[in-house]
Design a protein around this motif. Structure first.
Motif, PDB file in Angstrom:
ATOM      1  N   GLU A 620       0.739  -1.335  -0.085  1.00  0.00           N
ATOM      2  CA  GLU A 620       0.120   0.179  -0.044  1.00  0.00           C
ATOM      3  C   GLU A 620       1.531   1.131   0.131  1.00  0.00           C
ATOM      4  O   GLU A 620       0.324   2.325  -0.818  1.00  0.00           O
ATOM      5  CB  GLU A 620      -0.841   0.032   1.122  1.00  0.00           C
ATOM      6  CG  GLU A 620      -2.251   1.243   0.904  1.00  0.00           C
ATOM      7  CD  GLU A 620      -2.841   1.009   1.862  1.00  0.00           C
ATOM      8  OE1 GLU A 620      -2.895  -0.396   3.337  1.00  0.00           O
ATOM      9  OE2 GLU A 620      -3.504   2.263   2.900  1.00  0.00           O
ATOM     10  N   TYR A 623       2.086   1.493  -3.075  1.00  0.00           N
ATOM     11  CA  TYR A 623       1.566   1.965  -4.147  1.00  0.00           C
ATOM     12  C   TYR A 623       1.320   3.207  -3.903  1.00  0.00           C
ATOM     13  O   TYR A 623       1.119   3.930  -5.126  1.00  0.00           O
ATOM     14  CB  TYR A 623       0.262   1.340  -4.180  1.00  0.00           C
ATOM     15  CG  TYR A 623      -1.337   1.975  -4.097  1.00  0.00           C
ATOM     16  CD1 TYR A 623      -1.978   1.964  -5.005  1.00  0.00           C
ATOM     17  CD2 TYR A 623      -2.165   2.397  -3.403  1.00  0.00           C
ATOM     18  CE1 TYR A 623      -2.994   2.625  -6.781  1.00  0.00           C
ATOM     19  CE2 TYR A 623      -3.494   2.886  -3.481  1.00  0.00           C
ATOM     20  CZ  TYR A 623      -4.122   2.721  -4.986  1.00  0.00           C
ATOM     21  OH  TYR A 623      -4.735   3.564  -5.392  1.00  0.00           O
ATOM     22  N   TYR A 705      -2.870  -1.890  -8.162  1.00  0.00           N
ATOM     23  CA  TYR A 705      -2.945  -1.902  -6.809  1.00  0.00           C
ATOM     24  C   TYR A 705      -3.380  -3.447  -6.183  1.00  0.00           C
ATOM     25  O   TYR A 705      -3.793  -4.634  -6.289  1.00  0.00           O
ATOM     26  CB  TYR A 705      -3.065  -1.275  -6.146  1.00  0.00           C
ATOM     27  CG  TYR A 705      -3.411  -1.436  -4.443  1.00  0.00           C
ATOM     28  CD1 TYR A 705      -2.121  -1.324  -3.343  1.00  0.00           C
ATOM     29  CD2 TYR A 705      -4.146  -1.521  -3.699  1.00  0.00           C
ATOM     30  CE1 TYR A 705      -1.708  -1.371  -2.176  1.00  0.00           C
ATOM     31  CE2 TYR A 705      -4.247  -1.600  -2.512  1.00  0.00           C
ATOM     32  CZ  TYR A 705      -2.963  -1.286  -1.424  1.00  0.00           C
ATOM     33  OH  TYR A 705      -3.061  -1.631  -0.787  1.00  0.00           O
TER      34      TYR A 705
END
Ligand code: GDP
Ligand code: MG
Length: 718
Positions: A620, A623, A705
């Motif tokens: 995350e 990303y 993602y």
């Protein structure tokens, strides 16, 4: 024995005025017959006066080889009645010596050719004509007539009459002098009186006789009642005098013959010191008007009117100039008809049109000049003022007919010249002469063509002018030239655009591969240097002009070149904008660019190797970092702004389309300018587009993602 009728004379003779005082109507025929009708002013008139039967006609025949009637020895009655006229015959024959037996040369021996003598001889009825009794009227009238028309008056007189003041001759002389005074008040013409003293025995020398005669003449002159308005007129202001004597023809035939031969040279040999035909004696009436003139003079005399010779000369001038003008006009009308036929025929066939123009032009000129030539030849010999007036009249009549033909000719010539200009230009271009040389030399040859043809047809005195047509030609050529030059400039520009477009596009794309804060600075620099280079290349291919403006080498004016440079800049900017807005910064390309950046950061490590996610990885965080990082590029694409904050603005207006020829040359096919909203150059993407790109990008990032996340879960479960 002397017998004039035995002379082989081919003399033609006419009775000018008959015994009833009628003037002949056949003088012109006579002049024609004796081939003097075309002599103009080149002729002379001599007349003889004297008492009846004093051998006047005999003398004339001997002097001029004429064939006047001579009184027969037997009948002794008056022969010459009225006034006769004959043309003098071969002058060389007059000089011939008689044959030893005293006879005249026979016709067989006469090998002399006709010398075309220009002398007309008038034999006037004897002044004391016994058949007329005391008719002094004819005597006076014939004297007047002879004086008004002759250059030389021969007065025939017996030697024994000299000094006899009361003699008939002296009465005649008085008349001659008197009428002369009334005729030539203005001293305009002088005459020569040539006394021929006949039957000269030789005891009294000629000089004594001439002295006596001169004294007598002066006495007569003094006794005349002179016109009141004349201040003591002198005899020699009106007359020149010459004297000669001849021996008895019958008693001394040889001496008489040689005497007349000698005397004859005074009429034929201009080198003779006593040559009689001096210019000042000439009445200056061209021979073709002589009949009219002499007829008028006689009419005036007959009507007992004052004889005003200058007026008579003007009258004859008017009459004859009118006649000649009519003849010339007839000739002109014939020629005009031919000309029109020729033009019609030429119009029907349009082959060899250039040649046709030359012939039509020549014909127009010829039609005008040939009529005028005839007029000038004959009319110019008449009173100058009359001739000039009549000439103007005739010419303006002719010109008014010709001017329309000439103007039509010019119109066609103008059209043809313009066609020639285009063809010549194309020809020159195909010979690779280059634009400037091609157009300039076509202009030159076209103008030469026009001028030579227009001149060819125009009158020499500048009546037919072609200034307007030439100006029109010049303007039309200039218009064509302007269009051609503009087209040429456009071509040069579009050629240059074709060259710079791919280079520019490549450079821009290159820069955008790595967008950062000085992307626009780099792009702007690239654009400027590429277009500057293109401009200078155009310029260097031609002569650099002094004004410092780019010269496209097409012979355009400074303004045209300036316009060309502006157009070039405009085109460059348009292309620049096309590349930016139509290609590199199109929303889908920008989106791709962002995704690529995201990809680079999210899916590849620093070494460019694809990342394989492990469950322990903070996907995350990576990303988010990649996403934010890529999103940072978006503003760069949105606005063309330099590092210092300046928005890139074209130096030229590229939004508006001007109505000019350059517009046609533009190639809008691959990109329509109007698709772009009317926004400033620097405004690349709208807020809406920006938002859409951003949304799409985020969505795609999210998908990527999620996909990555899923791949780690899968790898755990496996
Ligand atoms: P006109 O009346 O004056 O024309 O005289 P003509 O020429 O008819 O001649 C008249 C006459 O004179 C003729 O018979 C001639 O033969 C004669 N004649 C001609 N010439 C001479 C000359 O020189 N002397 C003399 N005495 N008689 C001449
Ligand atoms: Mg006679």
């Amino acid at each position: 024995m002397f017998s004039p009728s035995s002379l082989d004379s081919h003399s033609d003779i006419v009775q000018l005025i008959d015994e009833s005082k009628n003037f002949s109507t056949s003088i012109n025929d006579f002049l024609h017959k004796v081939k003097l009708n075309g002599a103009g002013l080149d002729y002379h008139i001599v007349s003889v006066f004297g008492s009846q039967s004093t051998g006047k006609s005999t003398l004339l025949n001997a002097l001029f080889n004429t064939d006047f009637d001579v009184m027969s020895e037997i009948k002794r009655q008056q022969t010459t009645k009225g006034i006769w006229m004959a043309r003098a015959q071969t002058s060389s024959r007059l000089l011939k010596q008689p044959s030893p037996d005293g006879e005249e040369a026979s016709s067989e021996e006469d090998t002399t050719t006709d010398q075309e003598s220009k002398i007309l001889v008038m034999d006037v009825e004897g002044t004391d004509g016994r058949e007329r009794g005391d008719d002094q009227d004819f005597e006076r009238k014939s004297a007047l007539f002879a004086l008004a028309t002759s250059e030389v008056i021969i007065i025939n007189i017996w030697e024994h009459q000299v000094g006899l003041y009361q003699g008939a001759n002296m009465a005649l002389l008085k008349t001659v002098f008197e009428v002369n005074l009334s005729l030539f008040k203005d001293h305009q013409s002088k005459s020569l009186i040539l006394f021929v003293i006949r039957d000269h025995i030789g005891v009294t020398p000629l000089s004594n006789l001439s002295n006596t005669l001169t004294a007598d003449l002066n006495r007569i002159w003094e006794s005349l009642s002179k016109p009141a308005d004349m201040v003591d007129p002198k005899l020699d202001e009106f007359f020149d005098l010459q004297f000669t004597a001849l021996p008895h023809k019958i008693l001394q035939p040889e001496q008489f013959s040689s005497g007349t031969s000698n005397l004859g040279t005074r009429f034929t040999d201009p080198d003779n010191s006593e040559y009689v035909f001096k210019k000042k004696y000439h009445r200056n009436v061209p021979i073709d008007g002589w009949s009219f003139y002499a007829g008028n003079v006689w009419q005036q005399i007959e009507l007992n009117k004052d004889l005003d010779l200058p007026t008579q000369q003007i009258l004859v001038a008017r009459f004859r100039c009118d006649e000649i003008a009519n003849q010339s006009w007839d000739l002109f009308e014939q020629e005009l008809l031919e000309l029109k036929k020729h033009i019609d025929a030429k119009l029907q066939s349009d082959k060899e049109i250039d040649e046709n123009f030359l012939t039509v032009g020549n014909l127009i000129k010829h039609t005008r000049s040939s009529a005028m030539l005839v007029f000038d030849e004959f009319a110019s010999k008449y009173a100058k003022a009359v001739y000039e007036t009549k000439r103007k009249e005739l010419l303006s009549r002719i010109d008014s007919e010709l001017i329309n033909i000439y103007k039509n000719h010019l119109t066609k010539l103008l059209k043809l010249s313009l066609v020639r200009f285009e063809t010549k230009f194309a020809e020159n271009l195909s010979k690779n002469l280059g634009f400037l040389v091609s157009i300039d030399s076509s202009e030159l040859t076209t103008k030469e063509f026009f001028l030579s043809n227009a001149n060819n047809a125009s009158a020499d005195d500048g009546v037919f002018v072609f200034d307007d047509e030439f100006t029109t030609l010049d303007e039309e050529i200039n218009k064509i030239k302007a269009i051609r030059r503009n087209n040429e400039i456009s071509k040069i520009i579009s050629r240059a655009m074709k060259k710079i477009k791919p280079v520019l596009s490549e450079k821009i794309k290159d820069v955008f591969k790595n967008p950062n804060e000085d992307t626009w600075d780099r792009i702007y620099d690239e654009f400027n240097s590429i277009s500057q280079m293109a401009l200078s290349r155009m310029n260097s291919s031609t002569i650099t002009c002094d004004t410092g403006v780019i010269d496209f080498g097409v012979g355009a004016y400074v303004e045209d070149n300036q316009k060309g440079v502006l157009e070039f800049k405009k085109q460059a900017w348009i292309n620049f904008e096309k590349i930016i807005k139509g290609d590199v910064c199109r929303p889908e390309n920008v989106l791709n660019r962002l995704l690529e950046r995201f990809d680079e950061l999210f899916r590849f490590d620093e070494n460019g190797a694809p990342i394989v996610w492990k469950p322990s990885d903070n996907i995350e965080a990576v990303y988010l970092k990649a996403k934010n990082n890529a999103l940072l590029l978006l503003p760069i694409f949105c606005e063309a702004k330099l590092k210092d904050g300046t928005r890139i603005t074209p130096g030229v207006s590229i939004a508006e389309e001007e109505e000019d020829n350059l517009k046609n040359e533009r190639d809008f096919n691959d990109f329509d300018l109007f698709e772009i909203e009317k926004r400033p150059f620097s405004a690349i993407l709208t807020d809406k587009q920006k938002e859409e790109i951003s949304n799409k990008f985020k969505k795609q990032c999210d998908l990527l993602y999620i996909e990555s996340k899923r791949s780690t879960i899968q790898s755990i479960t496996q």
